[in-house]
Design a protein around this motif. Structure first.
Motif, PDB file in Angstrom:
ATOM      1  N   THR A  85       8.852 -69.390 -75.638  1.00  0.00           N
ATOM      2  CA  THR A  85       8.875 -68.522 -76.821  1.00  0.00           C
ATOM      3  C   THR A  85       9.092 -69.368 -78.081  1.00  0.00           C
ATOM      4  O   THR A  85       8.990 -68.865 -79.191  1.00  0.00           O
ATOM      5  CB  THR A  85      10.002 -67.477 -76.720  1.00  0.00           C
ATOM      6  OG1 THR A  85      11.269 -68.156 -76.705  1.00  0.00           O
ATOM      7  CG2 THR A  85       9.848 -66.631 -75.460  1.00  0.00           C
ATOM      8  N   ALA A  86       9.400 -70.654 -77.861  1.00  0.00           N
ATOM      9  CA  ALA A  86       9.615 -71.575 -78.986  1.00  0.00           C
ATOM     10  C   ALA A  86       9.223 -72.978 -78.571  1.00  0.00           C
ATOM     11  O   ALA A  86       9.328 -73.343 -77.393  1.00  0.00           O
ATOM     12  CB  ALA A  86      11.068 -71.545 -79.439  1.00  0.00           C
ATOM     13  N   MET A 129      -1.870 -65.418 -81.033  1.00  0.00           N
ATOM     14  CA  MET A 129      -0.417 -65.264 -81.181  1.00  0.00           C
ATOM     15  C   MET A 129      -0.022 -65.422 -82.645  1.00  0.00           C
ATOM     16  O   MET A 129      -0.670 -66.149 -83.405  1.00  0.00           O
ATOM     17  CB  MET A 129       0.320 -66.301 -80.329  1.00  0.00           C
ATOM     18  CG  MET A 129       0.040 -66.205 -78.840  1.00  0.00           C
ATOM     19  SD  MET A 129       0.830 -67.536 -77.899  1.00  0.00           S
ATOM     20  CE  MET A 129       2.563 -67.049 -78.016  1.00  0.00           C
ATOM     21  N   SER A 130       1.051 -64.751 -83.014  1.00  0.00           N
ATOM     22  CA  SER A 130       1.577 -64.836 -84.366  1.00  0.00           C
ATOM     23  C   SER A 130       2.763 -65.805 -84.396  1.00  0.00           C
ATOM     24  O   SER A 130       3.630 -65.765 -83.519  1.00  0.00           O
ATOM     25  CB  SER A 130       2.027 -63.459 -84.848  1.00  0.00           C
ATOM     26  OG  SER A 130       2.732 -63.556 -86.076  1.00  0.00           O
ATOM     27  N   VAL A 131       2.756 -66.675 -85.398  1.00  0.00           N
ATOM     28  CA  VAL A 131       3.905 -67.564 -85.643  1.00  0.00           C
ATOM     29  C   VAL A 131       4.587 -67.080 -86.915  1.00  0.00           C
ATOM     30  O   VAL A 131       3.962 -66.995 -87.966  1.00  0.00           O
ATOM     31  CB  VAL A 131       3.440 -69.032 -85.819  1.00  0.00           C
ATOM     32  CG1 VAL A 131       4.634 -69.936 -86.146  1.00  0.00           C
ATOM     33  CG2 VAL A 131       2.715 -69.536 -84.577  1.00  0.00           C
ATOM     34  N   PRO A 132       5.864 -66.626 -86.830  1.00  0.00           N
ATOM     35  CA  PRO A 132       6.826 -66.836 -85.740  1.00  0.00           C
ATOM     36  C   PRO A 132       7.075 -65.605 -84.853  1.00  0.00           C
ATOM     37  O   PRO A 132       7.943 -65.655 -83.985  1.00  0.00           O
ATOM     38  CB  PRO A 132       8.101 -67.164 -86.501  1.00  0.00           C
ATOM     39  CG  PRO A 132       8.023 -66.269 -87.702  1.00  0.00           C
ATOM     40  CD  PRO A 132       6.564 -66.199 -88.072  1.00  0.00           C
ATOM     41  N   ALA A 133       6.350 -64.488 -85.055  1.00  0.00           N
ATOM     42  CA  ALA A 133       6.647 -63.262 -84.302  1.00  0.00           C
ATOM     43  C   ALA A 133       6.543 -63.465 -82.793  1.00  0.00           C
ATOM     44  O   ALA A 133       7.402 -62.994 -82.029  1.00  0.00           O
ATOM     45  CB  ALA A 133       5.706 -62.135 -84.756  1.00  0.00           C
ATOM     46  N   ASP A 134       5.491 -64.196 -82.346  1.00  0.00           N
ATOM     47  CA  ASP A 134       5.302 -64.429 -80.908  1.00  0.00           C
ATOM     48  C   ASP A 134       5.784 -65.803 -80.463  1.00  0.00           C
ATOM     49  O   ASP A 134       6.113 -65.987 -79.285  1.00  0.00           O
ATOM     50  CB  ASP A 134       3.820 -64.285 -80.549  1.00  0.00           C
ATOM     51  CG  ASP A 134       3.255 -62.917 -80.879  1.00  0.00           C
ATOM     52  OD1 ASP A 134       3.983 -61.923 -80.671  1.00  0.00           O
ATOM     53  OD2 ASP A 134       2.117 -62.837 -81.358  1.00  0.00           O
ATOM     54  N   THR A 163       9.929 -70.045 -87.866  1.00  0.00           N
ATOM     55  CA  THR A 163      10.895 -69.675 -86.823  1.00  0.00           C
ATOM     56  C   THR A 163      11.495 -68.297 -87.146  1.00  0.00           C
ATOM     57  O   THR A 163      11.667 -67.938 -88.316  1.00  0.00           O
ATOM     58  CB  THR A 163      12.043 -70.693 -86.722  1.00  0.00           C
ATOM     59  OG1 THR A 163      12.635 -70.909 -88.007  1.00  0.00           O
ATOM     60  CG2 THR A 163      11.532 -72.026 -86.188  1.00  0.00           C
ATOM     61  N   ALA A 164      11.779 -67.534 -86.082  1.00  0.00           N
ATOM     62  CA  ALA A 164      12.347 -66.195 -86.254  1.00  0.00           C
ATOM     63  C   ALA A 164      13.148 -65.818 -85.027  1.00  0.00           C
ATOM     64  O   ALA A 164      13.045 -66.454 -83.965  1.00  0.00           O
ATOM     65  CB  ALA A 164      11.224 -65.178 -86.508  1.00  0.00           C
TER      66      ALA A 164
END
Length: 332
Positions: free
Chosen positions: A238-239, A260-265, A328-329
């Motif tokens: 996930t990161a 994929m979405s950065v940082p959602a995914d 990052t999230a």
């Protein structure tokens, strides 16, 4: 007409001997006078006569700088900071890009010695330890930059790479991530960053990411390829912590191509805080190295060594700093 040492002395209202001491960083001179002379040299674009010095067997006021990859903005920034401070101190820089190849490292060292450089700076990525030992044996003024060789007595300016890796992983852990992968190259600095990453995971009781596959090149494409492989695995992260900004940019590209979405995914952290970090979308969370300070410190150490002003070798350790941006999230 090019300015001479006489012109500098006249403009500063000091003797030629005083200007010479400032150029060579020798003698007792007040800080006020030193700054005055340096500023006038810079304003007049004064360069010491390298040819004349070489012919008399004196200093050539030339430093050799060996870096692994000029295409990496971290190294180009480092070279610029060294060159800027060298100019202030009255030195010229000869830059050699080695592409991480031991044969090129040995070839360029030989070339620099033939050119009678006053000293050599070896930057991160230099793995030819035998060549370093030979330079020390020959008493060539030498400084190591952005890496350490603990087994050798040599002037060194580095950052705490282990701490930087720890900061990156701790940030992701603090956001709730437990599946944190790492993208690294098998180099001393990256191995230290990985050590810090593993320390943070161990402290948090996280076992994910213990098996590591190194990339072959420290570029965007290598980061993209390994990130794609990680994201296709049965237990994807996930990161991702990438050990330089170029690898991180590649990871962002890989995530996007998978929809994929950065940082959602997927959260991504880089290292170096280069121009890429603020230019990419989303802006990259990364570990900053104090590039300007590193260049200044290593030049000061080397010039002191050249002028015989030091009794002992010094190791200067600078601190990295996590810069949080939009890549990052929180997870979960």
């Amino acid at each position: 007409m090019k300015p001479t040492i006489y012109d500098v002395a006249k403009a500063a209202g000091v003797s030629i001997a005083t200007v010479s001491k400032v150029i060579n960083n020798t003698g007792r001179i007040s800080e006020k006078t030193r700054k005055l002379v340096l500023n006038i040299m810079k304003e007049m674009n004064y360069q010491p006569s390298v040819v004349a010095s070489a012919l008399t067997g004196k200093s050539t006021y030339t430093i050799g700088l060996m870096i692994p990859d000029l295409a990496n903005p971290f190294f180009s920034g480092l070279a610029r900071s060294i060159e800027d401070h060298a100019h202030v101190l009255g030195y010229n820089i000869v830059i050699c890009s080695t592409d991480y190849e031991p044969d090129k490292e040995a070839k360029y060292i030989s070339l620099l010695l033939q050119k009678s450089v006053d000293g050599i700076i070896l930057a991160s990525g230099f793995e030819n330890i035998d060549a370093v030992k030979e330079l020390i044996k020959q008493k060539v003024p030498l400084a190591i930059l952005a890496r350490e060789i603990p087994s050798l007595e040599v002037d060194t300016v580095a950052i705490d790479d282990c701490l930087g890796g720890y900061q990156a992983a701790s940030h992701l852990i603090g956001l709730g991530h437990k599946k944190i992968a790492i993208i690294a190259r098998d180099l001393w600095s990256n191995r230290e960053r990985m050590r810090g990453y593993r320390l943070a995971l161990d402290e948090a009781g996280i076992s994910y990411g213990k098996e590591v596959e190194y990339v072959r090149e420290s570029n965007v494409e290598s980061g993209k390829q390994l990130a794609e492989k990680l994201l296709r695995s049965e237990d994807p992260p996930t990161a991702i912590f990438a050990c330089n900004d170029l690898l991180a940019v590649g990871a962002i590209q890989a995530a996007r191509e998978r929809g994929m979405s950065v940082p959602a995914d997927l959260s991504i952290v880089g290292f170096d805080n280069t121009v890429w970090a603020s230019a990419i979308d989303p802006p990259l969370t990364t570990v900053a190295q104090p590039i300007r300070d590193m260049g200044t410190q290593v030049m000061n150490l080397l010039v002191q060594e050249i002028n015989g002003q030091k009794k002992y070798k010094q190791r200067i350790m600078l601190l990295p700093e996590l810069v949080v941006r939009g890549s990052t999230a929180k997870h979960g």
